[in-house]
Write a protein that holds these residues in place. Structure first.
Motif, PDB file in Angstrom:
ATOM      1  N   TYR A  71       0.671  -1.376   0.003  1.00 20.42           N
ATOM      2  CA  TYR A  71      -0.005   0.207   0.022  1.00 20.42           C
ATOM      3  C   TYR A  71       0.951   1.314   0.026  1.00 20.42           C
ATOM      4  O   TYR A  71       2.098   1.354   0.305  1.00 20.42           O
ATOM      5  CB  TYR A  71      -0.940   0.092   1.139  1.00 20.42           C
ATOM      6  CG  TYR A  71      -0.118   0.264   2.501  1.00 20.42           C
ATOM      7  CD1 TYR A  71       0.179   1.496   2.955  1.00 20.42           C
ATOM      8  CD2 TYR A  71       0.214  -1.000   3.173  1.00 20.42           C
ATOM      9  CE1 TYR A  71       1.091   1.282   4.178  1.00 20.42           C
ATOM     10  CE2 TYR A  71       0.896  -0.682   4.588  1.00 20.42           C
ATOM     11  CZ  TYR A  71       1.257   0.050   5.096  1.00 20.42           C
ATOM     12  OH  TYR A  71       1.990   0.469   6.294  1.00 20.42           O
ATOM     13  N   GLU A  72       0.110   2.229  -0.306  1.00 20.24           N
ATOM     14  CA  GLU A  72       0.601   3.825  -0.244  1.00 20.24           C
ATOM     15  C   GLU A  72      -0.238   4.490   0.696  1.00 20.24           C
ATOM     16  O   GLU A  72      -1.667   4.421   0.334  1.00 20.24           O
ATOM     17  CB  GLU A  72       0.838   4.525  -1.597  1.00 20.24           C
ATOM     18  CG  GLU A  72       2.107   3.629  -2.235  1.00 20.24           C
ATOM     19  CD  GLU A  72       1.974   4.549  -3.659  1.00 20.24           C
ATOM     20  OE1 GLU A  72       3.397   4.462  -4.196  1.00 20.24           O
ATOM     21  OE2 GLU A  72       1.126   4.982  -4.076  1.00 20.24           O
ATOM     22  N   VAL A  74      -1.613   8.082   1.198  1.00 21.56           N
ATOM     23  CA  VAL A  74      -1.558   9.243   0.649  1.00 21.56           C
ATOM     24  C   VAL A  74      -2.199  10.424   1.319  1.00 21.56           C
ATOM     25  O   VAL A  74      -3.312  10.303   1.643  1.00 21.56           O
ATOM     26  CB  VAL A  74      -2.178   9.225  -0.962  1.00 21.56           C
ATOM     27  CG1 VAL A  74      -2.217  10.631  -1.706  1.00 21.56           C
ATOM     28  CG2 VAL A  74      -1.504   8.118  -1.756  1.00 21.56           C
ATOM     29  N   GLN A  78      -0.170  13.988  -1.623  1.00 18.62           N
ATOM     30  CA  GLN A  78       1.389  13.443  -1.543  1.00 18.62           C
ATOM     31  C   GLN A  78       1.549  11.944  -0.887  1.00 18.62           C
ATOM     32  O   GLN A  78       0.676  11.552   0.316  1.00 18.62           O
ATOM     33  CB  GLN A  78       2.150  14.355  -0.660  1.00 18.62           C
ATOM     34  CG  GLN A  78       2.225  15.626  -1.367  1.00 18.62           C
ATOM     35  CD  GLN A  78       2.887  15.842  -2.650  1.00 18.62           C
ATOM     36  OE1 GLN A  78       3.930  15.164  -2.801  1.00 18.62           O
ATOM     37  NE2 GLN A  78       2.255  16.657  -3.590  1.00 18.62           N
ATOM     38  N   VAL A  79       2.279  11.110  -1.225  1.00 19.72           N
ATOM     39  CA  VAL A  79       2.602   9.720  -0.678  1.00 19.72           C
ATOM     40  C   VAL A  79       3.403  10.033   0.588  1.00 19.72           C
ATOM     41  O   VAL A  79       4.663  10.409   0.378  1.00 19.72           O
ATOM     42  CB  VAL A  79       3.229   8.892  -1.687  1.00 19.72           C
ATOM     43  CG1 VAL A  79       3.635   7.488  -0.911  1.00 19.72           C
ATOM     44  CG2 VAL A  79       2.395   8.520  -3.021  1.00 19.72           C
ATOM     45  N   LYS A  82       4.703   4.082   2.579  1.00 17.59           N
ATOM     46  CA  LYS A  82       4.624   3.061   1.802  1.00 17.59           C
ATOM     47  C   LYS A  82       4.608   1.747   2.709  1.00 17.59           C
ATOM     48  O   LYS A  82       5.630   1.830   3.654  1.00 17.59           O
ATOM     49  CB  LYS A  82       5.562   2.904   0.613  1.00 17.59           C
ATOM     50  CG  LYS A  82       5.555   3.978  -0.447  1.00 17.59           C
ATOM     51  CD  LYS A  82       6.411   3.675  -1.594  1.00 17.59           C
ATOM     52  CE  LYS A  82       5.997   4.864  -2.720  1.00 17.59           C
ATOM     53  NZ  LYS A  82       6.915   4.463  -3.723  1.00 17.59           N
ATOM     54  N   TYR A 107       1.399  12.933   8.446  1.00 17.72           N
ATOM     55  CA  TYR A 107       0.865  13.518   7.496  1.00 17.72           C
ATOM     56  C   TYR A 107       1.311  15.011   7.529  1.00 17.72           C
ATOM     57  O   TYR A 107       0.918  15.869   6.485  1.00 17.72           O
ATOM     58  CB  TYR A 107      -0.674  13.377   7.123  1.00 17.72           C
ATOM     59  CG  TYR A 107      -1.428  13.879   8.336  1.00 17.72           C
ATOM     60  CD1 TYR A 107      -2.692  14.591   7.856  1.00 17.72           C
ATOM     61  CD2 TYR A 107      -1.155  13.849   9.614  1.00 17.72           C
ATOM     62  CE1 TYR A 107      -3.716  15.033   8.768  1.00 17.72           C
ATOM     63  CE2 TYR A 107      -2.169  14.438  10.640  1.00 17.72           C
ATOM     64  CZ  TYR A 107      -3.444  14.982  10.029  1.00 17.72           C
ATOM     65  OH  TYR A 107      -4.239  15.434  10.957  1.00 17.72           O
TER      66      TYR A 107
END
Length: 278
Positions: A71-72, A74, A78-79, A82, A107
């Motif tokens: 998965y990412e 986001v 923006q990522v 990971k 985040y």
């Protein structure tokens, strides 16, 4: 009784073998799995980090195993993270099977980013996306997934003056009681490192200190911190009698509120009307 010719026996044996093969055909290949009921929910949110939970239902036409999710995470396009989540979910044929996993990431990474988001306000979009790995026998297949949701933008706390009272004890003594409020405008608790303060009256500093070390302010609540200083000849100076006789005192309280990525300087000033002598 005459026996059948050897060639005839061979032909009969070959026909029987062909008939047996025709009655047991090889298994048909299993088609791809289908994904539904995708959803991303917020498991936890803080001022600088967020934990998301992805859930879905996977239906396979044959027996299979959902091995993992790559998965990412986001945030605002923006990522920010990971990873890979092991699942090991057994899929029965044609049965929608629920599964889920969680991912957590920062985040907001700098005080400047936090300040910019706080000023922007509104919401931002967070998402989990990637691929699911499904094993069917000896073969491995991948399936894309993605689900997003809006969350409220993290906002900086605000320092306010909740109340201020000036009690006049004599012509040369006034006690000031200030109540500073730390307002948390977020839908989650806010952890503080501390609240520094310095109180001045008539341009002269009377006291300073720190409050709220490692405190937590509840979601959408205000933490209140009382401060008390005395205006006397010892703290203010020889002209304190003339200052108190005016009936109002000009004050200022200033300092900084700090926490994870939080640096909020503040300065509050005005005039306080003195109460009658106690």
């Amino acid at each position: 009784m005459r026996s059948a010719p050897r060639a005839t026996v061979h032909l009969l044996t070959l026909a029987a073998w062909l008939a047996g093969c025709a009655s047991t055909p090889p298994p048909a290949p299993v088609g791809p799995a289908s994904l539904g009921a995708e959803e991303t929910t917020v498991a936890a949110q803080g001022l600088t980090e967020v934990k998301l939970r992805y859930s879905g239902q996977l239906t396979s036409p044959g027996a299979a195993v959902l091995e993992k999710a790559d998965y990412e995470l986001v945030s605002d396009g923006q990522v920010v993270q990971k990873g890979s989540a092991p699942l090991g979910v057994t899929l029965a044929p044609h049965a929608p099977t629920p599964f889920s996993f969680q991912a957590e990431a920062a985040y907001v990474r700098t005080p400047e980013d936090l300040r910019a988001l706080s000023q922007r306000g509104g919401t931002l979009l967070v998402a989990l996306r990637g691929t699911l790995t499904v094993r069917v026998g000896d073969s491995v297949r991948t399936l894309p997934f993605a689900a997003s949701r809006p969350v409220r933008v993290p906002r900086l706390p605000v320092v306010r003056l909740e109340s201020l009272d000036g009690a006049r004890y004599s012509e040369e003594q006034v006690d000031l009681l200030l109540r500073l409020g730390v307002e948390n405008p977020n839908p989650f608790p806010l952890r503080l490192d501390g609240l520094t303060w310095a109180v001045s009256v008539g341009g002269r500093k009377l006291g300073e200190g720190a409050q709220g070390k490692y405190d937590t302010v509840d979601a959408s609540a205000t933490g209140v911190y009382p401060l008390e200083v005395a205006v006397t000849k010892e703290t203010w100076g020889q002209d304190v009698r003339a200052l108190i006789a005016k009936g109002t005192l000009p004050y200022e309280v200033a300092g900084e509120l700090t926490g994870p990525l939080v640096h909020v300087p503040y300065s509050l000033s005005g005039d306080v009307k003195l109460n009658v002598s106690r």
